[in-house]
Design a protein around this motif. Sequence first.
Motif, PDB file in Angstrom:
ATOM      1  N   ILE A 265       0.856  -1.205   0.000  1.00  0.00           N
ATOM      2  CA  ILE A 265       0.000   0.000   0.000  1.00  0.00           C
ATOM      3  C   ILE A 265       0.887   1.247   0.000  1.00  0.00           C
ATOM      4  CG2 ILE A 265      -1.797   1.299   1.237  1.00  0.00           C
ATOM      5  CD1 ILE A 265      -2.772  -1.345   2.383  1.00  0.00           C
ATOM      6  N   ASN A 266       1.962   1.178   0.771  1.00  0.00           N
ATOM      7  CA  ASN A 266       2.870   2.316   0.841  1.00  0.00           C
ATOM      8  C   ASN A 266       3.506   2.594  -0.519  1.00  0.00           C
ATOM      9  OD1 ASN A 266       4.376   4.346   1.941  1.00  0.00           O
ATOM     10  ND2 ASN A 266       5.097   3.139   3.670  1.00  0.00           N
ATOM     11  N   ILE A 267       3.879   1.522  -1.219  1.00  0.00           N
ATOM     12  CA  ILE A 267       4.479   1.699  -2.550  1.00  0.00           C
ATOM     13  C   ILE A 267       3.434   2.202  -3.533  1.00  0.00           C
ATOM     14  CG2 ILE A 267       5.440   0.403  -4.501  1.00  0.00           C
ATOM     15  CD1 ILE A 267       7.239  -0.962  -2.605  1.00  0.00           C
ATOM     16  N   GLU A 268       2.204   1.725  -3.358  1.00  0.00           N
ATOM     17  CA  GLU A 268       1.114   2.227  -4.207  1.00  0.00           C
ATOM     18  C   GLU A 268       0.968   3.743  -4.002  1.00  0.00           C
ATOM     19  OE1 GLU A 268      -2.842   0.709  -3.321  1.00  0.00           O
ATOM     20  OE2 GLU A 268      -3.572   2.546  -4.227  1.00  0.00           O
ATOM     21  N   MET A 269       1.051   4.152  -2.722  1.00  0.00           N
ATOM     22  CA  MET A 269       0.966   5.588  -2.422  1.00  0.00           C
ATOM     23  C   MET A 269       2.143   6.336  -3.056  1.00  0.00           C
ATOM     24  SD  MET A 269       0.357   7.272   1.283  1.00  0.00           S
ATOM     25  CE  MET A 269       2.013   7.014   1.902  1.00  0.00           C
ATOM     26  N   GLY A 270       3.307   5.670  -3.062  1.00  0.00           N
ATOM     27  CA  GLY A 270       4.513   6.279  -3.644  1.00  0.00           C
ATOM     28  C   GLY A 270       4.335   6.606  -5.122  1.00  0.00           C
ATOM     29  N   GLN A 271       3.418   5.898  -5.787  1.00  0.00           N
ATOM     30  CA  GLN A 271       3.189   6.182  -7.204  1.00  0.00           C
ATOM     31  C   GLN A 271       2.430   7.493  -7.390  1.00  0.00           C
ATOM     32  OE1 GLN A 271       1.555   2.652  -9.215  1.00  0.00           O
ATOM     33  NE2 GLN A 271       3.684   2.408  -9.727  1.00  0.00           N
ATOM     34  N   LEU A 272       1.876   8.013  -6.279  1.00  0.00           N
ATOM     35  CA  LEU A 272       1.112   9.265  -6.358  1.00  0.00           C
ATOM     36  C   LEU A 272       1.866  10.445  -5.758  1.00  0.00           C
ATOM     37  CD1 LEU A 272      -2.391   7.966  -5.141  1.00  0.00           C
ATOM     38  CD2 LEU A 272      -1.535   8.082  -7.456  1.00  0.00           C
ATOM     39  N   THR A 273       2.962  10.149  -5.040  1.00  0.00           N
ATOM     40  CA  THR A 273       3.622  11.246  -4.324  1.00  0.00           C
ATOM     41  C   THR A 273       4.551  12.033  -5.244  1.00  0.00           C
ATOM     42  OG1 THR A 273       5.203   9.601  -3.543  1.00  0.00           O
ATOM     43  CG2 THR A 273       3.547  10.337  -1.965  1.00  0.00           C
ATOM     44  N   PRO A 274       4.446  13.363  -5.187  1.00  0.00           N
ATOM     45  CA  PRO A 274       5.341  14.186  -5.986  1.00  0.00           C
ATOM     46  C   PRO A 274       6.766  14.171  -5.405  1.00  0.00           C
ATOM     47  CG  PRO A 274       3.956  15.549  -4.580  1.00  0.00           C
ATOM     48  CD  PRO A 274       3.518  14.137  -4.388  1.00  0.00           C
ATOM     49  N   PRO A 275       7.795  14.492  -6.111  1.00  0.00           N
ATOM     50  CA  PRO A 275       7.741  14.962  -7.498  1.00  0.00           C
ATOM     51  C   PRO A 275       7.794  13.852  -8.549  1.00  0.00           C
ATOM     52  CG  PRO A 275       9.970  15.199  -6.651  1.00  0.00           C
ATOM     53  CD  PRO A 275       9.146  14.649  -5.524  1.00  0.00           C
ATOM     54  N   PHE A 276       8.045  12.588  -8.157  1.00  0.00           N
ATOM     55  CA  PHE A 276       8.280  11.583  -9.191  1.00  0.00           C
ATOM     56  C   PHE A 276       7.360  10.380  -9.123  1.00  0.00           C
ATOM     57  CE2 PHE A 276      12.203  14.019  -9.106  1.00  0.00           C
ATOM     58  CZ  PHE A 276      12.281  14.359 -10.440  1.00  0.00           C
ATOM     59  N   GLY A 277       6.140  10.576  -8.615  1.00  0.00           N
ATOM     60  CA  GLY A 277       5.177   9.471  -8.624  1.00  0.00           C
ATOM     61  C   GLY A 277       4.879   9.068 -10.061  1.00  0.00           C
ATOM     62  N   MET A 278       5.056   7.769 -10.359  1.00  0.00           N
ATOM     63  CA  MET A 278       4.930   7.267 -11.736  1.00  0.00           C
ATOM     64  C   MET A 278       3.556   7.576 -12.333  1.00  0.00           C
ATOM     65  SD  MET A 278       7.067   5.327 -13.605  1.00  0.00           S
ATOM     66  CE  MET A 278       7.880   3.924 -12.832  1.00  0.00           C
ATOM     67  N   LEU A 279       2.495   7.395 -11.522  1.00  0.00           N
ATOM     68  CA  LEU A 279       1.141   7.571 -12.060  1.00  0.00           C
ATOM     69  C   LEU A 279       0.830   9.041 -12.352  1.00  0.00           C
ATOM     70  CD1 LEU A 279      -1.040   4.985 -10.077  1.00  0.00           C
ATOM     71  CD2 LEU A 279       0.136   4.761 -12.258  1.00  0.00           C
ATOM     72  N   LEU A 280       1.517   9.944 -11.665  1.00  0.00           N
ATOM     73  CA  LEU A 280       1.327  11.374 -11.952  1.00  0.00           C
ATOM     74  C   LEU A 280       1.718  11.645 -13.410  1.00  0.00           C
ATOM     75  CD1 LEU A 280       2.951  12.950  -8.742  1.00  0.00           C
ATOM     76  CD2 LEU A 280       0.524  12.655  -9.193  1.00  0.00           C
ATOM     77  N   PHE A 281       2.817  10.988 -13.834  1.00  0.00           N
ATOM     78  CA  PHE A 281       3.298  11.197 -15.200  1.00  0.00           C
ATOM     79  C   PHE A 281       2.399  10.493 -16.222  1.00  0.00           C
ATOM     80  CE2 PHE A 281       7.065  11.994 -12.628  1.00  0.00           C
ATOM     81  CZ  PHE A 281       7.418  13.239 -13.132  1.00  0.00           C
ATOM     82  N   VAL A 282       1.895   9.301 -15.836  1.00  0.00           N
ATOM     83  CA  VAL A 282       0.979   8.585 -16.739  1.00  0.00           C
ATOM     84  C   VAL A 282      -0.261   9.454 -16.959  1.00  0.00           C
ATOM     85  CG1 VAL A 282      -0.492   6.544 -16.977  1.00  0.00           C
ATOM     86  CG2 VAL A 282       1.788   6.301 -16.026  1.00  0.00           C
ATOM     87  N   MET A 283      -0.756  10.039 -15.851  1.00  0.00           N
ATOM     88  CA  MET A 283      -1.955  10.886 -15.914  1.00  0.00           C
ATOM     89  C   MET A 283      -1.687  12.119 -16.766  1.00  0.00           C
ATOM     90  SD  MET A 283      -4.873  10.393 -14.509  1.00  0.00           S
ATOM     91  CE  MET A 283      -5.897  11.084 -15.762  1.00  0.00           C
ATOM     92  N   LYS A 284      -0.519  12.712 -16.560  1.00  0.00           N
ATOM     93  CA  LYS A 284      -0.174  13.910 -17.346  1.00  0.00           C
ATOM     94  C   LYS A 284      -0.146  13.558 -18.833  1.00  0.00           C
ATOM     95  CE  LYS A 284       1.359  18.252 -17.563  1.00  0.00           C
ATOM     96  NZ  LYS A 284       0.490  18.614 -18.698  1.00  0.00           N
ATOM     97  N   GLY A 285       0.316  12.341 -19.124  1.00  0.00           N
ATOM     98  CA  GLY A 285       0.419  11.890 -20.515  1.00  0.00           C
ATOM     99  C   GLY A 285      -0.929  11.741 -21.194  1.00  0.00           C
ATOM    100  N   VAL A 286      -1.947  11.296 -20.435  1.00  0.00           N
ATOM    101  CA  VAL A 286      -3.255  11.073 -21.080  1.00  0.00           C
ATOM    102  C   VAL A 286      -4.225  12.247 -20.883  1.00  0.00           C
ATOM    103  CG1 VAL A 286      -3.132   8.551 -20.957  1.00  0.00           C
ATOM    104  CG2 VAL A 286      -4.187   9.805 -19.080  1.00  0.00           C
ATOM    105  N   ALA A 287      -3.878  13.182 -19.982  1.00  0.00           N
ATOM    106  CA  ALA A 287      -4.784  14.312 -19.693  1.00  0.00           C
ATOM    107  C   ALA A 287      -4.661  15.390 -20.771  1.00  0.00           C
ATOM    108  CB  ALA A 287      -4.441  14.897 -18.327  1.00  0.00           C
ATOM    109  N   PRO A 288      -5.718  16.197 -20.953  1.00  0.00           N
ATOM    110  CA  PRO A 288      -5.610  17.326 -21.892  1.00  0.00           C
ATOM    111  C   PRO A 288      -4.492  18.276 -21.457  1.00  0.00           C
ATOM    112  CG  PRO A 288      -7.878  17.005 -21.182  1.00  0.00           C
ATOM    113  CD  PRO A 288      -7.046  16.125 -20.339  1.00  0.00           C
TER     114      PRO A 288
END
Lengths: 438, 170
Positions: free
Chosen positions: A372-395
Amino acid sequence: MEWWMVLTFFLGGLIVLLLFKFPVAFAFLLMDVLGILFFVGSAGLKNITLGIFSSLSIFTITPVPLFILMGELMFHSHVADIALDIMDRWLGRVPGRLGVLAAVSGTIFAATSGSTMANTAMLGTVLLPEMRKRGYSVSMSVGPIIGSGGLAMLIPPSALAVILASIGGISVGGLLLAGVIPGVILGGFFTIYIILMAWWKPSNAPQYFIPLTPLGEKIMLTVKHLLPIAFIIFSVIGVIIMGWATPTEAAASGTLATFIVTLIYRRFNWKVLKDSLKGSIEIWVMVFMIIAASSTFSMILAYTGASKGLLGLIEGLQVHPILILIGMQLIIGFMGCFMDGVSIMMICLPVFMPISNALGFHPIWFGVLFLINIEMGQLTPPFGMLLFVMKGVAPKDIKMEEIIWAAIPYMIFDILVMAIIILWPRVALWLPGFLKAF
Amino acid sequence: MFNLLDRIFNFFAILIGLILLLMTLSIGYSIFVRAVHLPGPVWIVQFNEYAMLFATFLGAPWLLSKGKHVSVELLISRFSPRRQKIFGIIHSLMGIGLCATLFWFGTLTTLENFKRKVIHVQAVDVPMAYILFVIPLGFLLLSFQFGRNLIEGLWELRNPGFEAERRKTE
């Protein structure tokens, strides 16, 4: 040399290399080579080859590429789009319905995909344009998608759970099943939060007219389009619980089930196969190269006495074990801001697992908290992986800052569920208990 | 020369794709034969174990050529583009040294296992050297790719925009 100097040398050297953007796998390998040259001599370098062989040629990690392939197939074949439409009809006029749809479908699709990136990209591509068209705010559109997209790490099939279990010496089937209830609870929290926020501030998720579908039609469509998804889920989770297959076999049956479903829906073609295989190979090779490189790293830590020294220090501390657990979770959480999940596991597991065992923690319980902690790490800035995935698909007009703010409530829920599991371990340990029953 | 490398990498990438499909089918087949109470093939577990190793080391150079080995951007992203390129060149040099060393020692280990006829005793006995050779092979190809990155990095440093142009034409 004192154990703490050895530990500082290895971890310090690794961090410096990582900070200067040397690829993670090669940073581990370089520290392996330097460590062996320093502590063993050049003759020891021959053992790296054998260490790599023993770290990769193990059957328990076979589910990893198969789980990734499942997620990639779901993503590239767009099979999930049909299921989304059915779930959408069931939601009716609930406040924040598209956000709720993201949370519910994100939880369900997490049970068909082993890749958080594929899950987030799939939900983002399908739902975000519609949410924007309906005037949803960034927090009510991006937030639910990014929050529930990460559930693929927790709910089986989870590639990272398999790696964590294999490296940490935990039962793979046990850890996979242990993620189900916390994952569903998280999905439930997300749904309740979205409904409450939409009800409290309707401007964040404006209501719009939806033609009601007759109940009979909804049931018909559900049987037709949601049963295949249930078939995929059963092919993984069901066969493990029933004791019909090992986690590795469940991964293969899940992948075959996904292939069959894409064929039934006539979504299977050469491009889908090629893109899915390419995406899977990229993640598979990247992850396994890190595993190969870091196995020698943990062996050197053990050989030089660094792991034992740290363990002795922790055991000697006159503090409650829960405080040590929280300390370990804080370290994982901090690393999650800068590193990917596999790298965090490879650095922390050789040190944390012996501590966890010495303190008498249940390995599956500890593993779920770690996940769960690592899952949270995917959302934490500045380098959360999913933040970048989201930026890639967002307008393009959605800024990274807005995505980060939208993700924060979902990180808080991750912490809340971790606290629940710490207080009531059965939340994680109840389902794995069935493994023995069958 | 670079085209040849690309062809080798792409060939291996296709091979890994086939391995992944074969893994899925072989394990699926073993579940089926067990369900109908037939004896399963003994080689399946062993094949899948070796597949993990072969896919990783045949695929690692291909992944490096795509620049997709994960790294941490925290500090470097704050540097100027020129300084980032210089670090890229240093990485390539370090990568060449590291992978060439591991290729050399990996080859020694493989040859030693070959000469001593060491067998990996499993359901099907396989000489260890036939399995281990893929590790030095992977490191050799990785050192070639790091060398290529070095040449391209130096060229890019002298001719800014070269890399962007190359990627555009690709």
